[in-house]
Design an enzyme around this catalytic site. Structure first.
Site, mmCIF file in Angstrom:
data_model
loop_
_atom_site.group_PDB
_atom_site.id
_atom_site.type_symbol
_atom_site.label_atom_id
_atom_site.label_comp_id
_atom_site.label_asym_id
_atom_site.label_seq_id
_atom_site.Cartn_x
_atom_site.Cartn_y
_atom_site.Cartn_z
ATOM 1 C CE LYS A 185 -1.702 2.764 2.762
ATOM 2 N NZ LYS A 185 -1.443 3.924 1.905
ATOM 3 N N GLY A 237 6.613 5.121 8.096
ATOM 4 C CA GLY A 237 5.819 6.343 8.112
ATOM 5 C C GLY A 237 6.045 7.117 9.392
ATOM 6 C CD GLU A 240 1.655 10.384 17.799
ATOM 7 O OE1 GLU A 240 0.784 9.652 18.301
ATOM 8 O OE2 GLU A 240 2.723 10.643 18.384
ATOM 9 C CD GLU A 259 12.969 0.750 9.560
ATOM 10 O OE1 GLU A 259 13.513 1.817 9.895
ATOM 11 O OE2 GLU A 259 13.514 -0.356 9.700
ATOM 12 C CB CYS A 294 12.982 9.052 7.882
ATOM 13 S SG CYS A 294 13.973 8.023 6.803
ATOM 14 C CD GLU A 395 9.696 13.228 10.970
ATOM 15 O OE1 GLU A 395 8.538 12.812 11.123
ATOM 16 O OE2 GLU A 395 10.582 12.570 10.394
#
Ligand code: NAD
Length: 492
Positions: A185, A237, A240, A259, A294, A395
């Site tokens: 996905k 992703g 949260e 990750e 990231c 972030e």
């Protein structure tokens, strides 16, 4: 490398469809999403989104394909991964342009992505005929005991919009190498690279149902994680979302690899190769991917004696780099991904100013003129940032660099570690003892010494603390996709 018009680029995109059990379809039950070019806000495609019933069909297709794929001859499985690698390399330019169009990352960043993904397929293809178990010396008593690494079955792979080409190498390659089937996905914000990749997998001879692609947002992702037919989830992703994924997966006790995001510290000691290090710091932290990576070094921590020098150099570069259309090979900085991201980033900046979290040295606004219709935020630099502020702790996923200073090694390490994140960390020094010492003390999964790594396939990559757990790359990345069975044969 040539510049191509948006119309021509859009015409070359793969048709937005789902791939389920070897069938491509534009019919789906999750509605439609208008994908826009982040560089100018223009609609470039209507994307069919998967709903829960589409997820069911995709998982069923993977479940059906699994026994056949698991039992494929090892050399045939290895060779199909090698062919995928070859095709990715042959189409690297196409992938670079597609990634720049869908994600807004500049060509200088996207040009190598398909080559890197190809390396992952070569690397994990190479593991297919080397992944064996072991004979275990048993006591007490006598037995012949051995292990078999076995695939989970169906793996749900969920990837973000930034750098999906590389994510495919990091996740799909080891999952397939280990003998799993995949329901992938991708994000609805960057579906094209995954669709083109699926087309190449078909061309390489991957059997129908072994890789299924459903485009969708949170509802499709959550339905995939919750599906009882999914035996393992690989999620890349935000933090949260990752926490939500773990919660949902827990209902079926489905194992997950997470990750997640980061707010990585970049420590610069006065003895480092300063000019090179400051250049990398501003390109990596705010310009190259507009801070949307990231592992971006978004907290720059500089030894006090060279702090002014750092500020002077990074401001000079920030003010010299002109953002522009990311598909133009001469452009080094592109937009952020959506209008909403643009607004969110500017809100964080204005709150940081109001809170006195640091001194705003440049940027902090949206770009106008020719770029006004795109989602462009100026390179933004804050100096003397308070490490407890949101600006240092959160972030931002935008071109915002937070700079602060330290007096000694202990303070540097303590500032770097004072965060909930633990993805990457960077140490810049010419003192070998200090390099190893600081690298060992940083609470992060991936450390760069005097440079910024490009996640090479043979090295394990992943986080600690809120940045997640599990690894991508290397043997550790393969072991995420197998379970180890033990066989005990008595009396032998
Ligand atoms: P995101 O968390 O919003 O979405 C990631 C993926 O999860 C997308 O495919 C999204 O559709 C899906 N999703 C959203 N809600 C879901 C739910 N409830 N259940 C299941 N799936 C769901 O992140 P994003 O904005 O696409 O990507 C940026 C984030 O990804 C940043 O935090 C970045 O640091 C992180 N990231 C981490 C790595 C890594 O390797 N550690 C790599 C790239 C990006």
């Amino acid at each position: 490398v040539v510049t191509i018009s948006q119309e021509e680029l859009v015409a070359r995109l793969p048709a937005p469809r789902l791939l389920v059990g070897g069938q491509w379809t534009a019919e789906s039950e999750g509605g439609r999403f208008t994908k826009r070019n982040p560089a100018n806000g223009c609609a470039i495609a209507e994307i069919p989104l998967a709903g829960p019933s589409d997820v069911d069909v995709a998982v069923d297709a993977a479940v059906s394909a699994f026994p056949g794929w698991r039992d494929w001859p090892t050399d045939a499985r290895r060779n199909v991964l090698f062919r995928i690698s070859q095709l990715l390399s042959e189409h690297a330019d196409e992938f670079g342009l597609m990634a720049s169009l869908e994600s807004g990352l500049p060509r200088v960043s996207t040009a190598g992505m398909a080559h890197l993904a190809a390396e992952y397929f070569l690397y994990y293809g190479g593991w297919v005929d080397k992944l064996g178990g072991e004979v275990v010396p048993i006591y007490p008593g006598q037995a012949f005991d051995y292990t078999r690494p076995e695939p989970y079955g169906v793996v749900g792979v969920i990837i973000p919009w930034n750098g999906p080409t590389v994510s495919l190498g990091q996740t799909v390659a080891p999952a397939l190498a280990a003998g799993n089937c995949v329901v992938l996905k991708p994000s609805e914000l960057a579906p094209f690279t995954s669709l083109r990749f699926a087309g190449l997998c078909e061309q390489a001879g991957l059997p129908p149902g072994v890789l299924n692609v459903i485009i969708g947002g949170a509802p499709a992702g959550e339905a995939l994680v919750a599906h009882i037919g999914v035996d393992k989830v690989s999620f890349t992703g935000g933090v949260e979302t990752g926490k939500r994924v773990q919660e949902v997966a827990a209902r079926n006790l489905t194992p997950v690899t997470l990750e997640l995001g980061g707010k990585s510290a970049n420590l610069v000691f006065a003895d480092a190769d300063l000019d090179r290090v400051f250049t990398l710091a501003i390109f990596g932290g705010a310009i190259g991917a507009a801070g949307q990576g990231c592992v971006c070094p978004t907290r720059l921590l500089v030894e006090r004696s060279v702090y002014e020098q750092a500020i002077e150099r990074i401001l000079e570069i920030a003010n010299a780099v002109q953002p522009g259309d990311p598909t133009d090979p001469d452009v080094y900085m592109g937009p952020v991904i959506t209008e909403a991201a643009c607004e969110r980033i500017l809100e964080v900046v204005s709150k940081a100013v109001d809170d006195g979290a640091g001194e705003l040295l440049t940027g902090g606004h949206r770009l106008g003129g020719d770029l006004a219709d795109g989602y462009y935020v100026a390179t933004t630099i804050f100096g003397n940032v308070d490490n407890h502020s949101d600006l240092a702790q959160r972030e931002i996923f935008g071109p915002v660099l937070a700079v602060a200073s330290f007096d000694d090694e202990d303070e540097a390490v303590s500032l770097a570690n004072d965060t909930r994140y633990g993805l990457a960390g960077y140490v810049n020094t010419t003192d070998l003892r200090r390099a190893h010492h600081v690298a060992a003390r940083l609470e992060a999964g991936y450390i760069g010494v005097n440079g910024m790594p490009i996640v090479p396939p043979a090295a394990p990559f992943g986080g600690t603390k809120d940045s997640g757990y599990g690894r991508q790359g290397g043997r550790a990345g393969l072991m995420e996709f197998v379970r180890v069975k033990n066989i005990f044969m008595e009396g032998v």
